[in-house]
Design an enzyme around this catalytic site. Structure first.
Site, short mmCIF file in Angstrom:
data_model
loop_
_atom_site.label_atom_id
_atom_site.label_comp_id
_atom_site.label_asym_id
_atom_site.label_seq_id
_atom_site.Cartn_x
_atom_site.Cartn_y
_atom_site.Cartn_z
N GLU A 79 0.85 -1.18 0.00
CA GLU A 79 0.00 0.00 0.00
C GLU A 79 0.89 1.24 0.00
O GLU A 79 0.48 2.31 0.42
CB GLU A 79 -0.97 -0.02 1.17
CG GLU A 79 -0.35 -0.24 2.53
CD GLU A 79 -1.38 -0.24 3.65
OE1 GLU A 79 -2.15 0.72 3.73
OE2 GLU A 79 -1.39 -1.19 4.44
N CYS A 111 -3.19 -3.81 4.66
CA CYS A 111 -2.19 -4.79 5.11
C CYS A 111 -2.52 -6.22 4.69
O CYS A 111 -1.73 -7.14 4.96
CB CYS A 111 -2.02 -4.75 6.62
SG CYS A 111 -1.46 -3.16 7.20
N HIS A 233 -1.21 -10.33 12.30
CA HIS A 233 -0.75 -9.06 11.71
C HIS A 233 -0.33 -8.17 12.89
O HIS A 233 -1.06 -8.08 13.88
CB HIS A 233 -1.88 -8.41 10.90
CG HIS A 233 -1.61 -6.98 10.59
ND1 HIS A 233 -0.48 -6.57 9.91
CD2 HIS A 233 -2.30 -5.83 10.87
CE1 HIS A 233 -0.48 -5.25 9.79
NE2 HIS A 233 -1.58 -4.78 10.36
P1 HMG Z 1 -2.87 6.32 21.75
O1 HMG Z 1 -4.10 7.12 22.00
O2 HMG Z 1 -1.61 7.07 21.54
O3 HMG Z 1 -2.53 5.33 22.93
O4 HMG Z 1 -3.17 5.40 20.49
P2 HMG Z 1 -3.47 4.79 24.10
O5 HMG Z 1 -3.79 5.87 25.04
O6 HMG Z 1 -4.60 3.98 23.53
O7 HMG Z 1 -2.42 3.83 24.81
C1 HMG Z 1 -1.93 2.69 24.14
C2 HMG Z 1 -1.66 1.63 25.22
O8 HMG Z 1 -0.57 2.08 26.03
C3 HMG Z 1 -2.84 1.40 26.16
O9 HMG Z 1 -2.85 0.02 26.46
C4 HMG Z 1 -2.44 2.20 27.41
O10 HMG Z 1 -3.05 1.72 28.60
C5 HMG Z 1 -0.94 1.96 27.40
P3 HMG Z 1 -4.17 -0.87 26.08
O11 HMG Z 1 -5.30 -0.31 26.86
O12 HMG Z 1 -4.38 -0.66 24.61
O13 HMG Z 1 -3.78 -2.25 26.45
N1 HMG Z 1 -0.19 2.99 28.16
C6 HMG Z 1 0.83 2.68 28.99
N2 HMG Z 1 1.39 1.49 29.34
C7 HMG Z 1 2.45 1.53 30.20
N3 HMG Z 1 2.94 2.67 30.74
C8 HMG Z 1 2.42 3.87 30.40
C9 HMG Z 1 1.31 3.91 29.50
N4 HMG Z 1 0.57 4.90 28.95
C10 HMG Z 1 -0.34 4.31 28.14
N5 HMG Z 1 2.93 5.00 30.93
C11 HMG Z 1 -2.88 3.83 18.73
C12 HMG Z 1 -2.55 4.18 20.18
C13 HMG Z 1 -2.37 2.43 18.44
C14 HMG Z 1 -4.39 3.89 18.53
C15 HMG Z 1 -2.18 4.87 17.80
O14 HMG Z 1 -0.78 4.74 17.92
C16 HMG Z 1 -2.57 4.70 16.33
O15 HMG Z 1 -3.53 5.33 15.88
N6 HMG Z 1 -1.80 3.87 15.53
C17 HMG Z 1 -2.12 3.63 14.11
C18 HMG Z 1 -3.33 2.73 13.92
C19 HMG Z 1 -3.05 1.26 14.29
O16 HMG Z 1 -1.95 0.83 14.39
N7 HMG Z 1 -4.14 0.48 14.43
C20 HMG Z 1 -4.03 -0.93 14.72
C21 HMG Z 1 -5.22 -1.75 14.23
S1 HMG Z 1 -5.56 -1.44 12.50
C22 HMG Z 1 -4.35 -2.36 11.66
O17 HMG Z 1 -3.71 -3.17 12.20
C23 HMG Z 1 -4.16 -2.03 10.21
C24 HMG Z 1 -2.96 -1.18 9.89
O18 HMG Z 1 -1.79 -1.96 9.97
C25 HMG Z 1 -3.08 -0.55 8.50
C26 HMG Z 1 -3.45 -1.44 7.32
O19 HMG Z 1 -4.21 -2.39 7.36
O20 HMG Z 1 -3.01 -1.05 6.22
C27 HMG Z 1 -2.79 -0.02 10.86
#
Ligand code: HMG
Length: 383
Positions: A79, A111, A233
């Site tokens: 992609e 992906c 993935h």
């Molecule tokens: P965010 O808002 O920055 O993070 O978004 P958050 O607040 O949700 O925190 C993430 C985790 O860190 C949480 O754990 C927190 O509790 C923890 P969870 O509840 O998820 O188990 N946390 C901590 N842990 C330890 N010590 C601390 C601490 N603070 C927080 N101090 C998000 C995170 C992944 C949403 C963001 O980075 C994002 O938008 N990423 C891109 C999208 C993505 O990767 N999505 C995944 C699913 S979709 C997919 O896989 C397809 C894709 O590959 C694309 C395709 O298909 O082409 C993306």
């Protein structure tokens, strides 16, 4: 007749950013990245490299002259294409000196593209058992500096040679797939970075996994005990773990621990690289093969997810002596020998782009495959 992965290898660029440095620069607790997302390092690519160079580097490591004569198709799942018309596969076909009477093309569904390519390779070899198919899953995951997705970036390519009587893994022809028209992550034409609803994408990923898992249990009459390992993935390594844990209620504690231990072996490389989009599942597979002690005849379950969204669960069986066909030491060395970037170097490299004014420019990059000139919007690659 068994059909499957005869050879597998991957490539990442020579640069990475430590996630502690990124966390400090973004005034975030480093544990959020290391524990919360499960990422330690992130691969960074210079402007003189792209999916063509990543894919060519990954495939060049495994192909013999004999393979190149037997390959009928080169399929690139990506992609991160730089062209709406011409595929990266045609260029990789030339760079690798694959025999000319071959089909070369790209496939796209976020992906999921690498899995679509792999399944197509299977179908071709089923009809033409003496021929081989080269599948490459190559991507550059970029969300932008200071963006919510920044800690989940990465890049790299995985190359797989699909043949009859494979040396590593055979398909079990048990795929279960699922499509749902949603906007969790998409990149409209003209956008440098994807549009993403991160939290919604996490939920759709988990829901898609549980749906195909339930369907798989029904259609294939299986449960978790039939799999030596489940691989996922990996947009970031906590994501697959969350999906795996979603099915824990149906397992004993010992079974949960068994699968979690295999999961840890499967995420070792991704923790150091980040998201490869189409290649992420297969980097996880390579990590599992290299770092685990699975026995021939055991079954590995694979969950592929591409936003938008298409998912698939299927399994493959390990072949006798598969370890002899792996490139474990080279994989370790590739990751260990990379150069760490400072935040300033990362931000500079991240922002650099090839000129798009049609002029002629030369570049110097001594990597095995790299862009050494651009002229009239044609990229010229050195081998
Ligand atoms: P965010 O808002 O920055 O993070 O978004 P958050 O607040 O949700 O925190 C993430 C985790 O860190 C949480 O754990 C927190 O509790 C923890 P969870 O509840 O998820 O188990 N946390 C901590 N842990 C330890 N010590 C601390 C601490 N603070 C927080 N101090 C998000 C995170 C992944 C949403 C963001 O980075 C994002 O938008 N990423 C891109 C999208 C993505 O990767 N999505 C995944 C699913 S979709 C997919 O896989 C397809 C894709 O590959 C694309 C395709 O298909 O082409 C993306």
């Amino acid at each position: 007749m068994n059909i499957g992965i005869d050879k597998i290898s991957f490539h990442v660029p020579n640069y990475y950013l430590d996630m502690t440095d990124l966390a400090n620069a973004r005034e975030t607790d480093p544990n959020k990245f290391h524990i919360g997302l499960g990422q330690d390092q992130m691969a960074i690519i210079p402007a003189t490299q792209d999916i063509v160079t990543l894919g060519a580097c990954a495939a060049a490591k495994i192909l013999t002259t004999e393979d190149k004569q037997a390959i009928d198709m080169v399929i690139v799942g990506t992609e991160s294409s730089t062209d709406f018309s011409k595929s990266a596969a045609v260029i990789i076909h030339r760079l690798l000196d694959i025999q000319p009477f071959a089909r070369s093309f790209e496939v796209k569904q976020a992906c999921y593209g690498g899995t679509a390519a792999l399944q197509q390779a299977h179908d071709y070899v089923a009809l033409h058992p003496e021929r081989k198919v080269l599948v490459i899953a190559a991507d550059i995951a970029k969300y932008g500096l200071n963006s919510g997705g920044e800690p989940t970036q990465g890049c790299g390519a995985v190359a797989m040679l699909v043949t009859k009587d494979p040396h590593i893994l055979a398909f079990n022809n048990d795929s279960v797939f699922y499509s749902e028209d949603v906007y969790d992550f998409w990149r409209p034409a003209g956008h440098d970075y994807p549009l993403v609803d991160g939290h919604m994408s996490n939920q759709i990923y988990i829901d898609s996994f549980t749906r195909v898992w339930e369907q798989n249990k029904k259609v294939n009459q299986t449960d978790s005990t039939d799999y030596a390992a489940l691989t996922f993935h990996l947009p970031y390594t906590k994501m697959g773990r969350k999906a795996l844990r979603a099915i824990y209620p149906e397992m004993s504690e010992a079974e949960q621990q068994r699968l979690e231990a295999r999961y840890d072996e499967a995420i070792s490389y991704s923790r150091q690289v980040g998201n490869l989009y189409t290649g992420s599942l297969y980097l996880g597979l390579a990590s599992l093969l290299d770092n685990s002690d699975l026995a021939a005849g055991e079954k590995i379950g694979l969950f592929s997810y591409g936003s938008g969204a298409v998912s698939e669960f299927f399994s493959m069986t390990l072949m006798e002596d598969y370890k002899k066909s792996l490139t474990v030491e080279a994989n370790y060395a590739l990751l260990a020998d990379r150069q760490a970037l400072s935040i300033a170097e990362y931000e500079k490299m991240f922002s650099e782009k090839l000129p798009t004014d049609g002029g002629t420019y030369s570049f110097s990059d001594s990597s095995d495959f790299a862009i050494n000139k651009i002229s009239e919007d044609i990229r010229y690659y050195n081998k």
